[in-house]
Design a protein around this motif. Sequence first.
Motif, short mmCIF file in Angstrom:
data_model
loop_
_atom_site.label_atom_id
_atom_site.label_comp_id
_atom_site.label_asym_id
_atom_site.label_seq_id
_atom_site.Cartn_x
_atom_site.Cartn_y
_atom_site.Cartn_z
N PHE A 114 0.84 -1.19 0.00
CA PHE A 114 0.00 0.00 0.00
C PHE A 114 0.87 1.24 0.00
CE2 PHE A 114 -4.05 -1.91 0.65
CZ PHE A 114 -3.81 -3.06 1.37
N TYR A 115 0.29 2.37 -0.43
CA TYR A 115 0.96 3.65 -0.32
C TYR A 115 0.49 4.30 0.97
CZ TYR A 115 2.40 3.24 -5.15
OH TYR A 115 2.97 2.82 -6.31
N PHE A 116 1.43 4.85 1.74
CA PHE A 116 1.11 5.50 2.99
C PHE A 116 1.48 6.97 2.92
CE2 PHE A 116 1.79 1.08 4.29
CZ PHE A 116 0.68 0.86 5.07
N ASP A 117 0.76 7.79 3.68
CA ASP A 117 1.15 9.18 3.85
C ASP A 117 2.46 9.19 4.63
OD1 ASP A 117 -1.16 9.98 2.59
OD2 ASP A 117 -2.26 10.32 4.46
N LYS A 118 3.28 10.22 4.42
CA LYS A 118 4.60 10.26 5.04
C LYS A 118 4.52 10.24 6.56
CE LYS A 118 7.13 12.44 1.32
NZ LYS A 118 7.91 13.58 0.86
N ASP A 119 3.56 10.97 7.15
CA ASP A 119 3.46 11.00 8.61
C ASP A 119 3.08 9.64 9.18
OD1 ASP A 119 0.20 12.68 8.93
OD2 ASP A 119 0.95 11.24 7.48
N VAL A 120 2.19 8.93 8.50
CA VAL A 120 1.78 7.59 8.94
C VAL A 120 2.95 6.62 8.79
CG1 VAL A 120 0.22 5.66 8.47
CG2 VAL A 120 -0.64 8.00 8.36
N LEU A 121 3.66 6.72 7.67
CA LEU A 121 4.79 5.83 7.43
C LEU A 121 5.90 6.03 8.45
CD1 LEU A 121 5.89 3.61 5.63
CD2 LEU A 121 6.85 5.38 4.15
N SER A 122 6.11 7.27 8.90
CA SER A 122 7.16 7.51 9.90
C SER A 122 6.83 6.80 11.21
CB SER A 122 7.36 9.01 10.13
OG SER A 122 6.24 9.58 10.75
N ILE A 123 5.56 6.72 11.55
CA ILE A 123 5.15 5.99 12.76
C ILE A 123 5.38 4.50 12.57
CG2 ILE A 123 3.20 5.38 14.24
CD1 ILE A 123 2.11 8.24 13.59
N ILE A 124 4.98 3.98 11.41
CA ILE A 124 5.16 2.56 11.13
C ILE A 124 6.64 2.20 11.15
CG2 ILE A 124 4.89 0.76 9.36
CD1 ILE A 124 2.30 2.28 8.51
N ASN A 125 7.47 3.05 10.56
CA ASN A 125 8.91 2.79 10.49
C ASN A 125 9.61 2.95 11.83
OD1 ASN A 125 8.98 2.02 7.82
ND2 ASN A 125 9.31 4.10 7.09
N SER A 126 8.94 3.52 12.82
CA SER A 126 9.56 3.71 14.13
C SER A 126 9.57 2.43 14.97
CB SER A 126 8.83 4.82 14.91
OG SER A 126 7.54 4.40 15.30
N VAL A 127 8.84 1.40 14.51
CA VAL A 127 8.83 0.12 15.24
C VAL A 127 9.76 -0.86 14.52
CG1 VAL A 127 6.50 0.43 16.13
CG2 VAL A 127 6.83 -0.81 14.01
N PRO A 128 10.26 -1.86 15.22
CA PRO A 128 11.13 -2.85 14.57
C PRO A 128 10.41 -3.57 13.42
CG PRO A 128 11.22 -3.08 16.95
CD PRO A 128 10.13 -2.10 16.65
N LYS A 129 11.18 -3.97 12.43
CA LYS A 129 10.64 -4.59 11.23
C LYS A 129 9.71 -5.77 11.54
CE LYS A 129 12.03 -6.49 6.79
NZ LYS A 129 13.14 -6.82 5.90
N SER A 130 10.08 -6.57 12.50
CA SER A 130 9.30 -7.76 12.83
C SER A 130 7.92 -7.43 13.42
CB SER A 130 10.07 -8.67 13.78
OG SER A 130 10.38 -7.97 14.97
#
Length: 150
Positions: A114-130
């Motif tokens: 999916f495509y995410f908004d940048k602010d949402v993606l920054s939250i998702i990327n703040s957690v470990p990949k797993s």
Amino acid sequence: MLVGELINKVTNKEITIKELAKLYHVTDQTIQRKIKKLGYSWDKKKEVYKYVGKSPQPVNIDFSTLFRKKQTVPNAPRKNKSKNKVIVRNSSSDVIDVLLVGTKASSKRVYQGFYFDKDVLSIINSVPKSYKSELINEALKKVFKEKGLL
């Protein structure tokens, strides 16, 4: 939905032409054609609809009356055949409700991009990949439970 309300929602990016097409069970082109026939023109630079037709502006016309098919009444319950759940359409319905009409739940996990908004993606990327999939699944489950879909 009244034409004035529809134009405002599209202009304010609260709903897209694609979502309207899905809501009214027609194509994107049909929605655009109906809006144009009402006297509105899309301004690409400002990304807004401008009224260029004759006065008075048709803001109080129910948009669903512009289609041959009889549309569902906004306040009437609508059955989702795949889940046999009733989704109530009313003024508190939002884009998530529109997008979920007719969708099926899958019992197995499936990879989906999916495509995410940048602010949402920054939250998702703040957690470990797993934990990313778990975070997204839990966040969506919470919203879907609030909507009465799960």
